[in-house]
Motif scaffolding. Structure first.
Motif, PDB file in Angstrom:
ATOM      1  N   ARG A 126       2.773   5.233  -2.523  1.00 17.45           N
ATOM      2  CA  ARG A 126       3.349   3.968  -2.972  1.00 17.45           C
ATOM      3  C   ARG A 126       4.211   4.208  -4.195  1.00 17.45           C
ATOM      4  NH1 ARG A 126      -1.887   0.676  -4.166  1.00 17.45           N
ATOM      5  NH2 ARG A 126      -2.371   2.747  -4.989  1.00 17.45           N
ATOM      6  N   GLU A 135      -0.247  -3.661   0.582  1.00 12.23           N
ATOM      7  CA  GLU A 135       0.015  -5.043   0.209  1.00 12.23           C
ATOM      8  C   GLU A 135       1.477  -5.394   0.437  1.00 12.23           C
ATOM      9  OE1 GLU A 135      -2.040  -6.702  -3.327  1.00 12.23           O
ATOM     10  OE2 GLU A 135      -2.441  -4.606  -3.830  1.00 12.23           O
ATOM     11  N   VAL A 136       1.716  -6.656   0.803  1.00 14.10           N
ATOM     12  CA  VAL A 136       3.095  -7.135   0.884  1.00 14.10           C
ATOM     13  C   VAL A 136       3.742  -6.939  -0.477  1.00 14.10           C
ATOM     14  CG1 VAL A 136       4.527  -9.185   1.153  1.00 14.10           C
ATOM     15  CG2 VAL A 136       2.662  -8.761   2.758  1.00 14.10           C
ATOM     16  N   GLY A 137       4.907  -6.330  -0.501  1.00  8.49           N
ATOM     17  CA  GLY A 137       5.588  -6.003  -1.744  1.00  8.49           C
ATOM     18  C   GLY A 137       5.559  -4.519  -2.061  1.00  8.49           C
ATOM     19  N   ASP A 138       4.637  -3.774  -1.411  1.00  9.38           N
ATOM     20  CA  ASP A 138       4.602  -2.326  -1.628  1.00  9.38           C
ATOM     21  C   ASP A 138       5.845  -1.661  -1.044  1.00  9.38           C
ATOM     22  OD1 ASP A 138       2.173  -2.261  -2.939  1.00  9.38           O
ATOM     23  OD2 ASP A 138       0.996  -1.768  -1.151  1.00  9.38           O
ATOM     24  N   GLN A 139       6.310  -0.629  -1.703  1.00 10.28           N
ATOM     25  CA  GLN A 139       7.296   0.290  -1.157  1.00 10.28           C
ATOM     26  C   GLN A 139       6.594   1.613  -0.938  1.00 10.28           C
ATOM     27  OE1 GLN A 139      10.666   0.062  -4.041  1.00 10.28           O
ATOM     28  NE2 GLN A 139      11.890  -0.296  -2.215  1.00 10.28           N
ATOM     29  N   ASN A 153       9.458  -0.647   3.434  1.00 11.24           N
ATOM     30  CA  ASN A 153       9.274  -1.806   2.582  1.00 11.24           C
ATOM     31  C   ASN A 153       8.305  -2.762   3.266  1.00 11.24           C
ATOM     32  OD1 ASN A 153      11.219  -1.140   0.486  1.00 11.24           O
ATOM     33  ND2 ASN A 153      12.805  -1.498   2.031  1.00 11.24           N
ATOM     34  N   CYS A 154       7.187  -3.022   2.598  1.00  7.99           N
ATOM     35  CA  CYS A 154       6.147  -3.876   3.175  1.00  7.99           C
ATOM     36  C   CYS A 154       6.517  -5.338   2.933  1.00  7.99           C
ATOM     37  CB  CYS A 154       4.789  -3.543   2.569  1.00  7.99           C
ATOM     38  SG  CYS A 154       4.255  -1.842   2.888  1.00  7.99           S
ATOM     39  N   THR A 155       7.288  -5.867   3.847  1.00 11.30           N
ATOM     40  CA  THR A 155       7.756  -7.245   3.745  1.00 11.30           C
ATOM     41  C   THR A 155       7.463  -7.978   5.047  1.00 11.30           C
ATOM     42  OG1 THR A 155       9.969  -6.640   4.528  1.00 11.30           O
ATOM     43  CG2 THR A 155       9.577  -6.625   2.132  1.00 11.30           C
TER      44      THR A 155
END
Length: 218
Positions: free
Chosen positions: A99, A152-156, A214-216
């Motif tokens: 991450r 988590e949503v928002g993680d790269q 990208n966790c979006t």
């Protein structure tokens, strides 16, 4: 490349496995795919040798994030990828993730070392969970916290997918099996397979493919 022709430095590190390693004093030396690399170490009258082959790099076809838990307090998911395996049996893979801004190194979860016996010559999707870093307690969550194995949503997330030769595969596969047994008396004993003649450890090379996810969610 014969490492006996170049100098190496001995490094002890406590933040990454293996804890002891040799590094060439020339930082511009990088392995190349489809080449063999030989190791020769002479120390205190002993000679240790090994050889490794860096296979051709196999790029992932695609990577993406899928939401698994959607709650008011957290949005978590898994990373998926698609891989096209060559039609020649005997490809060996290992995957890692990191991450951006959170993890200090690439981490390989349990079960990350695989071969292509069941998928030879096929294009197939797969997914994997996040893994905690056992050497970084500052990023470790409680075992029952779902954030310890989901992203988590928002993680790269930087995904590293590597090819390796059979001897390297045997080392990492047996090392994982040994770790997962946890010393349990009910587990079959596992001996980590070394490819160092006259010593113990791994002399290995990887053909590395890297992608960023990208966790979006839409």
């Amino acid at each position: 490349m014969d490492t006996s022709a170049s100098k190496s430095g001995y490094t002890i590190q406590d933040s990454e496995y293996p804890f002891f390693k040799y590094e060439a004093d020339n930082p511009t030396i990088f392995g190349e795919e489809k080449k063999r690399y030989d190791l020769r170490i002479e120390v205190e009258g002993q000679v240790l040798t090994s050889s490794t082959w860096i296979p051709e790099i196999i790029q992932l076809d695609s990577t993406w994030f899928e939401l698994e838990i959607d709650e008011d307090t957290m949005q978590l998911g898994t990373i998926h990828a698609n891989l096209s395996d060559p039609d020649t049996l005997g490809n060996y893979y290992k995957f890692y993730s990191k991450r951006i801004g959170e993890d200090t190194r690439f981490i390989s979860p349990a079960g990350s070392t695989v071969d292509d016996r069941l998928v030879n010559g096929e294009s197939f999707p797969f997914f994997y969970f996040r893994s905690e870093d056992p050497l970084d307690p500052d990023t470790t969550l409680a075992p029952n916290d779902p954030r310890s194995f989901y992203w988590e949503v928002g993680d790269q997330v930087v995904v590293k997918y590597s090819t390796m030769d059979y001897n390297s595969y045997q080392f990492w596969l047996t090392k994982e099996a040994d770790e997962q047994s946890g010393g349990s008396p009910f587990s079959a004993p596992v001996t980590t397979v070394s490819n160092i003649n006259g010593g113990f450890g791994i002399w290995g090379g990887f053909g590395v493919s890297i992608d960023t996810v990208n966790c979006t969610i839409d």
